[in-house]
Scaffold this active site. Structure first.
Site, PDB file in Angstrom:
ATOM      1  N   LEU A  95       0.845  -1.198   0.000  1.00 24.76           N
ATOM      2  CA  LEU A  95       0.000   0.000   0.000  1.00 24.76           C
ATOM      3  C   LEU A  95       0.882   1.249   0.000  1.00 24.76           C
ATOM      4  O   LEU A  95       1.906   1.312   0.670  1.00 24.76           O
ATOM      5  CB  LEU A  95      -0.901  -0.007   1.226  1.00 24.76           C
ATOM      6  CG  LEU A  95      -1.879  -1.181   1.305  1.00 24.76           C
ATOM      7  CD1 LEU A  95      -2.484  -1.294   2.692  1.00 24.76           C
ATOM      8  CD2 LEU A  95      -2.962  -1.067   0.239  1.00 24.76           C
ATOM      9  N   HIS A 111       2.368 -11.359   9.137  1.00 24.44           N
ATOM     10  CA  HIS A 111       3.451 -11.761   8.240  1.00 24.44           C
ATOM     11  C   HIS A 111       3.983 -13.114   8.719  1.00 24.44           C
ATOM     12  O   HIS A 111       4.242 -13.272   9.926  1.00 24.44           O
ATOM     13  CB  HIS A 111       4.569 -10.717   8.233  1.00 24.44           C
ATOM     14  CG  HIS A 111       5.693 -11.067   7.317  1.00 24.44           C
ATOM     15  ND1 HIS A 111       5.587 -10.964   5.931  1.00 24.44           N
ATOM     16  CD2 HIS A 111       6.937 -11.542   7.564  1.00 24.44           C
ATOM     17  CE1 HIS A 111       6.729 -11.364   5.377  1.00 24.44           C
ATOM     18  NE2 HIS A 111       7.555 -11.728   6.347  1.00 24.44           N
TER      19      HIS A 111
HETATM   20  N1  LIG Z   1       2.867  -0.198   2.886  1.00 24.09           N
HETATM   21  C1  LIG Z   1       2.737  -1.509   3.203  1.00 24.09           C
HETATM   22  N2  LIG Z   1       1.834  -2.267   2.583  1.00 24.09           N
HETATM   23  C2  LIG Z   1       1.706  -3.583   2.911  1.00 24.09           C
HETATM   24  C3  LIG Z   1       2.543  -4.155   3.879  1.00 24.09           C
HETATM   25  C4  LIG Z   1       3.493  -3.313   4.540  1.00 24.09           C
HETATM   26  O1  LIG Z   1       4.242  -3.747   5.442  1.00 24.09           O
HETATM   27  N3  LIG Z   1       3.555  -2.005   4.171  1.00 24.09           N
HETATM   28  N4  LIG Z   1       2.461  -5.525   4.158  1.00 24.09           N
HETATM   29  C5  LIG Z   1       1.858  -6.291   3.074  1.00 24.09           C
HETATM   30  C6  LIG Z   1       1.809  -7.762   3.289  1.00 24.09           C
HETATM   31  N5  LIG Z   1       3.154  -8.266   2.962  1.00 24.09           N
HETATM   32  C7  LIG Z   1       3.886  -8.846   3.964  1.00 24.09           C
HETATM   33  O2  LIG Z   1       3.390  -9.130   5.074  1.00 24.09           O
HETATM   34  C8  LIG Z   1       3.663  -8.110   1.656  1.00 24.09           C
HETATM   35  C9  LIG Z   1       2.870  -8.500   0.571  1.00 24.09           C
HETATM   36  C10 LIG Z   1       3.343  -8.339  -0.721  1.00 24.09           C
HETATM   37  C11 LIG Z   1       4.612  -7.818  -0.956  1.00 24.09           C
HETATM   38  C12 LIG Z   1       5.079  -7.618  -2.360  1.00 24.09           C
HETATM   39  O3  LIG Z   1       6.267  -7.570  -2.640  1.00 24.09           O
HETATM   40  N6  LIG Z   1       4.095  -7.489  -3.268  1.00 24.09           N
HETATM   41  C13 LIG Z   1       4.388  -7.221  -4.694  1.00 24.09           C
HETATM   42  C14 LIG Z   1       3.720  -8.284  -5.562  1.00 24.09           C
HETATM   43  C15 LIG Z   1       4.121  -9.643  -5.080  1.00 24.09           C
HETATM   44  C16 LIG Z   1       3.427 -10.717  -5.949  1.00 24.09           C
HETATM   45  O4  LIG Z   1       2.526 -10.362  -6.723  1.00 24.09           O
HETATM   46  O5  LIG Z   1       3.834 -11.871  -5.780  1.00 24.09           O
HETATM   47  C17 LIG Z   1       3.798  -5.886  -5.098  1.00 24.09           C
HETATM   48  O6  LIG Z   1       2.996  -5.299  -4.312  1.00 24.09           O
HETATM   49  O7  LIG Z   1       4.145  -5.469  -6.209  1.00 24.09           O
HETATM   50  C18 LIG Z   1       5.416  -7.438   0.129  1.00 24.09           C
HETATM   51  C19 LIG Z   1       4.944  -7.591   1.439  1.00 24.09           C
HETATM   52  C20 LIG Z   1       0.510  -5.718   2.740  1.00 24.09           C
HETATM   53  N7  LIG Z   1       0.748  -4.344   2.292  1.00 24.09           N
HETATM   54  N1  LIG Z   2       3.815 -11.056   3.116  1.00 27.33           N
HETATM   55  C1  LIG Z   2       2.431 -11.331   3.112  1.00 27.33           C
HETATM   56  C2  LIG Z   2       2.176 -12.782   3.410  1.00 27.33           C
HETATM   57  O1  LIG Z   2       2.966 -13.652   3.069  1.00 27.33           O
HETATM   58  N2  LIG Z   2       1.047 -13.033   4.064  1.00 27.33           N
HETATM   59  C3  LIG Z   2       0.703 -14.378   4.471  1.00 27.33           C
HETATM   60  O2  LIG Z   2      -0.162 -14.993   3.528  1.00 27.33           O
HETATM   61  C4  LIG Z   2      -0.855 -16.031   4.222  1.00 27.33           C
HETATM   62  C5  LIG Z   2      -2.300 -15.929   3.807  1.00 27.33           C
HETATM   63  O3  LIG Z   2      -2.983 -17.042   4.236  1.00 27.33           O
HETATM   64  P1  LIG Z   2      -4.602 -17.089   4.088  1.00 27.33           P
HETATM   65  O4  LIG Z   2      -4.941 -16.417   2.773  1.00 27.33           O
HETATM   66  O5  LIG Z   2      -4.924 -18.540   4.124  1.00 27.33           O
HETATM   67  O6  LIG Z   2      -5.148 -16.318   5.269  1.00 27.33           O
HETATM   68  C6  LIG Z   2      -0.658 -15.787   5.723  1.00 27.33           C
HETATM   69  O7  LIG Z   2       0.280 -16.705   6.259  1.00 27.33           O
HETATM   70  C7  LIG Z   2      -0.082 -14.388   5.763  1.00 27.33           C
HETATM   71  O8  LIG Z   2       0.793 -14.160   6.851  1.00 27.33           O
END
Ligand SMILES: Nc1nc2c(c(=O)[nH]1)N[C@@H](CN(C=O)c1ccc(C(=O)N[C@@H](CCC(=O)O)C(=O)O)cc1)CN2
Ligand SMILES: NCC(=O)N[C@@H]1O[C@H](COP(=O)([O-])[O-])[C@@H](O)[C@H]1O
Length: 195
Positions: A95, A111
């Site tokens: 985001l 996470h």
């Molecule tokens: N500003 C933030 N937004 C989000 C965070 C955060 O910490 N700060 N956490 C994520 C969830 N997340 C880890 O927990 C996470 C999810 C996705 C990515 C990422 O690299 N996404 C890529 C696409 C990846 C793919 O399509 O496989 C992207 O957005 O281009 C990093 C961390 C929720 N949002």
């Molecule tokens: N970095 C983001 C990430 O890896 N998130 C992870 O995706 C899974 C979603 O499971 P679910 O869709 O079955 O709830 C969860 O383990 C969550 O922590």
């Protein structure tokens, strides 16, 4: 406490919240569930529970301008439901800072690793590949960085020699759901304050 939950896939962690709200111990109202992936299983779980859903799709190869517009549309969609808190769990999109400042309410994320180790989209796989003996999960507040927000809770999970990414991830999710529900209970009871 009124929440909106964002998911991108299966939504098994979302299901744990739905089940806890339905069973009654969790004083939380799930105002809506949203996703960047129309029709994902997480949205189906919400619809099955009679919860309002919305989807704001984002193309994999979106340009920076398209991504900015997507953030604005997603923020507006979340704000329509007037949450006190936004929960991202299995939401796989970063985001923007504009989203965070425009939304105006705290965001928590789960996470599947012990942050600051193994941030990003593939925390379980990265821990396995790195060869560590212990990983785990983290509930943290979301800031403009990636998995850099203030840590709220963590739980350790040992990695066994025969673990696959899936087997390890399923064990991590058990702890994630526990931490997520505990965090929501603390927030709803006023025993935890977010900035
Ligand atoms: N500003 C933030 N937004 C989000 C965070 C955060 O910490 N700060 N956490 C994520 C969830 N997340 C880890 O927990 C996470 C999810 C996705 C990515 C990422 O690299 N996404 C890529 C696409 C990846 C793919 O399509 O496989 C992207 O957005 O281009 C990093 C961390 C929720 N949002
Ligand atoms: N970095 C983001 C990430 O890896 N998130 C992870 O995706 C899974 C979603 O499971 P679910 O869709 O079955 O709830 C969860 O383990 C969550 O922590």
């Amino acid at each position: 406490m009124r929440i909106v939950v964002l998911v991108s896939g299966s939504g098994s962690n979302l299901q744990a919240i739905i089940d806890a709200v339905t069973a009654g111990p969790l004083p939380v109202e799930i105002a809506a569930v949203g996703s960047d992936v129309p029709g994902c299983k997480g949205l189906q779980r919400a619809e099955g529970a009679g919860i309002t859903t919305f989807a704001v799709p984002l193309q994999k190869c979106a340009s920076p301008e398209e991504r900015s517009e997507w953030n604005r549309q997603l923020c507006a969609a979340v704000q329509e439901h007037a949450p006190d808190l936004l929960v991202t769990s299995g939401f796989m999109r970063i985001l923007s800072e504009e989203f965070l400042t425009s939304l105006g309410v705290p965001i928590i994320n789960t996470h599947p690793a012990l942050l600051p180790s193994f941030p990003g989209a593939h925390g379980v796989r990265d821990a396995l590949r790195h060869g560590v003996k212990v990983t785990g999960c983290t509930v943290h507040q979301v800031d403009a960085g990636v998995d850099t927000g203030p840590i709220i809770a963590q739980a350790a999970v040992e990695i066994t020699e025969d673990d696959t990414e899936d087997s390890l991830h399923e064990r991590i999710k058990v702890q994630e759901r526990r931490l997520l529900l505990e965090t929501l209970e603390r927030l709803a009871a006023g025993r935890l304050q977010l900035s």
